[in-house]
Design a protein around this motif. Structure first.
Motif, short mmCIF file in Angstrom:
data_model
loop_
_atom_site.label_atom_id
_atom_site.label_comp_id
_atom_site.label_asym_id
_atom_site.label_seq_id
_atom_site.Cartn_x
_atom_site.Cartn_y
_atom_site.Cartn_z
N ASP A 228 -135.11 11.77 -0.22
CA ASP A 228 -134.80 12.43 1.04
C ASP A 228 -135.46 11.73 2.23
OD1 ASP A 228 -133.18 14.34 -0.19
OD2 ASP A 228 -134.81 15.78 -0.38
N PHE B 144 -133.61 9.80 5.31
CA PHE B 144 -133.91 10.15 6.69
C PHE B 144 -134.16 8.89 7.53
CE2 PHE B 144 -137.09 10.93 9.98
CZ PHE B 144 -136.44 11.88 10.75
N SER C 21 -128.47 13.85 10.36
CA SER C 21 -129.85 13.49 9.99
C SER C 21 -130.43 14.42 8.95
CB SER C 21 -130.74 13.47 11.23
OG SER C 21 -130.75 14.74 11.83
N ASP C 22 -129.82 15.60 8.74
CA ASP C 22 -130.31 16.51 7.71
C ASP C 22 -129.69 16.22 6.35
OD1 ASP C 22 -127.74 17.42 7.98
OD2 ASP C 22 -128.28 19.45 8.58
#
Length: 104
Positions: free
Chosen positions: A74, A78, A99-100
């Motif tokens: 993750d 990012f 972006s999530d």
């Protein structure tokens, strides 16, 4: 990759629509991924989006280097999302990665 099966033709057409300015070398690699066995059951547009994001992430960003340096998946995603979106924009792709992680 001239001619080909119905699915191959659908994939090429969908890729041209998704990323009209994609370089030929990247297009061929992405088509190969999208036509591979594990994506074969998906509709062309979904298989292509997964192949595009995978190709860009692994081949055109520092994602794998970040993983090797100890970042988790993750965090690495990012840190490369801006680069990925810049590449997609340069290819004429109107779709972006949030972006999530949405859209990955």
């Amino acid at each position: 990759m001239i001619g080909g099966t119905k699915r191959q033709k659908e994939m090429r057409k969908a890729l041209r629509n998704l990323a009209p300015r994609i370089p030929m070398s990247d297009a061929e690699a992405i088509l190969g991924l999208a036509l591979s066995g594990h994506l074969r059951h998906l509709p062309p547009t979904i298989a292509l989006w997964q192949a595009v994001t995978s190709h860009v992430r692994h081949e055109l960003t520092e994602y794998d280097t970040l993983l090797e340096e100890g970042y988790d998946r993750d965090a690495a995603r990012f840190f490369v999302v801006e680069t990925m979106n810049s590449i997609l924009s340069a290819w004429g792709c109107n779709r972006q990665i949030a972006s999530d992680g949405d859209g990955l």
